[in-house]
Design a protein around this motif. Structure first.
Motif: not given
Length: 140
Positions: A17-18, A21, A51, A58, A91, A94-95, A98, A121, A124
């Motif tokens: 996932w990261f 991100l 995405y 995620a 987080l 934040y996702h 995005c 950017n 994360p």
């Protein structure tokens, strides 16, 4: 499934996932800089696919983490876990931000420049540092 397997899978999905991100906002930096319609179409396609790829990662990361917390009581009642859960909630937000940025790029209504996305950017990275510190150091 044992707790160690759930932890292993949780870490795997968190890392994956990261990766998304970290990379998606870099695509946004390039989208914010380009005026070339061909490059824009390629970058938008990359952003959409990334995405769509990272969202199930995620979901799996969060579900496995909840299984550890609710099912096995990992960190239950400990302040470090509450801080970690708050960081994970940030987080997830934040996702979703995005996704909102992706939708603005798709509509052609993005108003942010490449510098904004360079700073965006970094979020994360900071959340990952906080999460790792809570899990490894357990300062509370």
């Amino acid at each position: 499934m044992t707790v160690l397997w759930v932890k292993t899978l949780h870490i795997l999905f968190v890392v994956a996932w990261f990766a998304g991100l970290f990379y998606l906002p870099r695509i946004y930096v390039n989208l914010a800089q380009t005026a070339d319609p061909g490059a824009r179409a390629v970058l938008l396609g990359m952003a959409r696919r990334l995405y769509r790829f990272m969202t199930p990662l995620a979901v799996l990361a969060v579900l496995l983490g909840l299984w550890l917390y609710l099912g096995w009581g990992v960190g239950r009642g400990q302040l470090w876990m509450h801080v970690k859960l708050a960081a994970v909630a940030a987080l997830v937000a934040y996702h979703l931000l995005c996704l909102a940025a992706l939708r603005r790029f798709e509509r052609g209504s993005n108003t942010h420049g490449h510098r904004y996305f360079r700073w965006f950017n970094e979020i994360p990275v900071l959340l990952l540092l906080l999460i790792l510190a809570m899990v490894v150091i357990k300062p509370f």
